[in-house]
Design an enzyme around this catalytic site. Structure first.
Site, PDB file in Angstrom:
ATOM      1  N   ARG A   8      -0.717   0.027  -8.841  1.00  0.00           N
ATOM      2  CA  ARG A   8      -2.046   0.727  -8.323  1.00  0.00           C
ATOM      3  C   ARG A   8      -2.416   1.880  -9.175  1.00  0.00           C
ATOM      4  NH1 ARG A   8      -0.211   5.311  -4.740  1.00  0.00           N
ATOM      5  NH2 ARG A   8       1.890   5.632  -4.822  1.00  0.00           N
ATOM      6  N   GLU A  56     -13.149  -0.049   6.871  1.00  0.00           N
ATOM      7  CA  GLU A  56     -13.149  -1.119   5.913  1.00  0.00           C
ATOM      8  C   GLU A  56     -13.939  -2.241   6.112  1.00  0.00           C
ATOM      9  OE1 GLU A  56     -10.530   0.203   7.699  1.00  0.00           O
ATOM     10  OE2 GLU A  56      -9.404   1.343   6.624  1.00  0.00           O
ATOM     11  N   PHE A  81      -5.063  -3.468   5.318  1.00  0.00           N
ATOM     12  CA  PHE A  81      -6.783  -3.359   5.816  1.00  0.00           C
ATOM     13  C   PHE A  81      -7.705  -4.087   4.965  1.00  0.00           C
ATOM     14  CE2 PHE A  81      -4.443   0.765   6.044  1.00  0.00           C
ATOM     15  CZ  PHE A  81      -3.761   0.403   7.503  1.00  0.00           C
ATOM     16  N   ASP A 115       6.339   3.952   5.391  1.00  0.00           N
ATOM     17  CA  ASP A 115       5.140   3.567   6.302  1.00  0.00           C
ATOM     18  C   ASP A 115       5.620   2.591   7.443  1.00  0.00           C
ATOM     19  OD1 ASP A 115       3.616   5.971   5.578  1.00  0.00           O
ATOM     20  OD2 ASP A 115       2.195   4.708   4.409  1.00  0.00           O
ATOM     21  N   ARG A 165       2.726  -0.329  -4.401  1.00  0.00           N
ATOM     22  CA  ARG A 165       2.664   1.403  -4.418  1.00  0.00           C
ATOM     23  C   ARG A 165       3.780   1.906  -5.303  1.00  0.00           C
ATOM     24  NH1 ARG A 165       6.306   4.379  -0.201  1.00  0.00           N
ATOM     25  NH2 ARG A 165       5.725   6.758  -0.860  1.00  0.00           N
TER      26      ARG A 165
END
Lengths: 313, 270
Positions: A8, A56, A81, A115, A165
């Site tokens: 990312r 989104e 998403f 998460d 990530r």
């Protein structure tokens, strides 16, 4: 392979560079710009950056309109998403229309970590690759990511780029040429081929070293383009080594393993073992803990190889 | 002939096309096509800056039919405006036709966005408007939504965004005919009060009778004077308008007229 960069991060840098070179490139985010790394693009080109808030579906729909009017929109959000919440907008406003929208989907897979399962996309490769007109890139490192962003901009149509990530080793030198749809032979093998994508490419290379110590000569095929997938490279590797293990940070259903199985069954049936996330959702934990729990380590690839070669004719 | 009389005459032609093409197709959506006919006619024969010989002209105004099931009214207007031969209308919904059941921008010139899956047109229109602003082009973007379509959450995401980005070159209509497939909107899932909702979302709102050309023209003129916010024209309409046996009949939402019904409808339209 000592330097580590999250894909990312590389995406954000590549997008910024692309923004400098091509004034038609615009970026949209859904209130995650600091996480998806589009923030720097927004700081440098505020007039070409649109934060759409936590919406989104609207981000994807707006991007379709921007593309219909000649822009090259890069939409960014977490993979869950971008591919899930906005699936039908991607399907009807982007893929069906084949407009020039790019989707940078970060925090994919279980390495989203703490998460937890609500945010760990285990299914996005499957649901993006089934869409007509969609190109799907899953870069393994920062260099492939930069190439994927550049290639996406050059493709006139929808592209999904899956990003992670966590920091991952840089595999390729700066001279690496990213060719969409072309698998990269990282190791030549004789006994088995490990076909890997994304962060599992590094794990595959580590597995090769462990296997070598056991006298098993494994090849590694790096599939950075899930769609269109390089059927020729897959079939050639299967013919040469007679057995295949796939490795991906995604459900074993419908992702790389599924795509490779489809290619092999039609063109060159050989014993196949899929390493991936079992048919279940993720959970909270550190990325390392989760990779171990869900069976995505070099050791798991080694075990899969040892199993699959017992089935060779 | 004054402009309003000309628009009335053109709208009648468009309604006749709608009836004929749906009759030939054997399926499709007459009710919401007829309710939108006067507004769509006004857009294509008064308002939109278009060149049918250059459907991709960058400076053209855009119209997005977000309620894509009303495709027949769009196709009839495009054909009458010269984007393709009027005879082609009779290929609606047939294999190989450019006139898909719902509008397809990749098949038919003049269709700005593929729609049909409800709730997505306004977002696309906003994107076109943002692109126009970036390119410093002065085109305007028009959208038509259904009142049943307002059930879709994405409509309100887009409503918020259009106001946030101050898209004063976006003009939307709600074809407020009061019916959705399962019945009256107030019984199925009420979007009321429609005008208040759009006002609360930061839009300039105008209420009109969507079959009164003077009111349609005045609203479009007013929208051009609005700065800093998008305009929503809430148009009170009659589902099936112009064909007595279809008017306010929810059963005519998605059923095509049979041959005798086509003849009766055409006789009424004159």
């Amino acid at each position: 392979m000592s330097k580590k960069i999250a894909t990312r991060e590389a995406y954000g840098e590549a997008l910024l560079q692309l923004g400098r070179e091509n004034l038609d490139v615009v970026a949209l985010d859904a209130d995650l710009a600091k996480s998806t790394k589009t923030y720097d693009f927004g700081q440098n080109f505020p007039e070409r950056f649109f934060d759409m808030g936590v919406a989104e579906q609207n981000m994807i729909g707006t991007a379709a309109g921007l593309a219909a009017a000649g822009k090259i929109p890069f939409c960014s959000s977490f993979a869950i998403f971008a591919s899930g919440r906005a699936f039908e907008q991607v399907r009807n406003s982007v893929a069906y229309t084949s407009v020039n929208v790019k989707i940078g989907a970060s925090h994919a897979g279980i390495t989203v970590g703490e998460d937890g399962g609500s945010h760990a996309s285990v299914e996005d490769i499957a649901i993006m690759r089934v869409l007509p007109n969609m190109t799907v890139f899953v870069p393994a490192d920062a260099v492939e990511t930069a190439g994927a962003v550049r290639a996406a901009a050059a493709i006139n149509g929808p592209v999904y780029i899956r990003l992670g990530r966590s920091a991952v080793p840089v595999l390729h030198g700066e001279d690496f040429q990213f060719e969409p749809g072309k698998a990269v032979v990282l190791r030549e093998g004789l006994d088995v081929t490990i076909i890997a994508t994304g962060i599992m490419v590094v794990a595959a290379l580590e597995a090769v070293d462990q296997l070598e110590a056991k006298g098993i000569r494994a090849g590694v095929l790096d599939i950075h383009t899930i769609k269109p997938i390089d059927v020729d490279a897959i079939v050639n590797a299967a013919r040469k080594t007679g057995a295949v293990v796939t490795a991906e940070e995604h459900s074993i259903i419908g992702g790389l393993g599924g795509a490779v199985a489809e290619a092999l069954v039609e063109h060159c049936p050989v014993p196949l073992k899929r390493v991936g996330i079992p048919d279940q959702f993720g959970e909270s934990g550190t990325p390392a803990e989760l990779l171990e729990k869900f069976g995505l380590t070099p050791g798991h690839i080694v075990a899969a190889v040892e199993e699959v070669i017992t089935r060779k004719a | 002939m004054g402009e309003i009389e000309e628009l009335q005459k053109k709208a009648k032609e468009i309604r006749k096309h709608i009836i004929k093409m749906l009759g030939e197709a054997g399926s499709g959506h007459p009710g919401g096509s007829l309710s939108a006919a006067d507004i769509v006619t006004t857009l294509y024969f008064h308002e939109l800056r278009l060149d049918p010989s250059r459907p991709d002209w960058p400076d053209r105004d855009r119209f997005v039919l977000s309620k894509g099931h009303a495709a027949p009214v769009l196709y009839a207007a495009l054909a009458e405006r010269g984007f393709f031969p009027v005879e082609e209308l009779m290929t609606l919904r047939k294999l190989g036709s450019r006139l898909q059941g719902h509008p397809d921008m990749r098949k038919l010139p003049g269709v700005e966005m593929s729609t049909g899956s409800l709730g997505q047109g306004l977002a696309a229109a906003n994107g076109m408007a943002l692109a126009g602003r970036l390119d410093q082009r002065d085109y305007r973007v028009y959208v038509m939504l259904g009142d049943g379509e307002l059930d879709e959450g994405m409509v309100w995401e887009a409503a918020m965004a259009a106001a946030h980005y101050q898209l004063d070159h976006v003009v939307a209509f709600v074809d407020h005919n009061g019916f959705q497939i399962d019945g009256p909107i107030t019984e199925v899932m009420s979007p009321e009060p429609v005008a208040d909702k759009w006002r609360a979302f930061g839009w300039h709102v105008i209420n009109i009778n969507g079959h009164d050309f003077k009111q349609i023209l005045d609203a479009l003129a007013e929208a051009k004077t609005v700065k800093g916010k998008p305009t929503m024209i809430v148009a009170e309409t009659i589902k099936g308008k112009g064909v007595s046996f279809m008017e306010n009949q929810v059963n005519w939402h998605g059923v095509a007229p049979k041959p005798d019904e086509v003849q009766r409808a055409l006789a009424e339209l004159g």
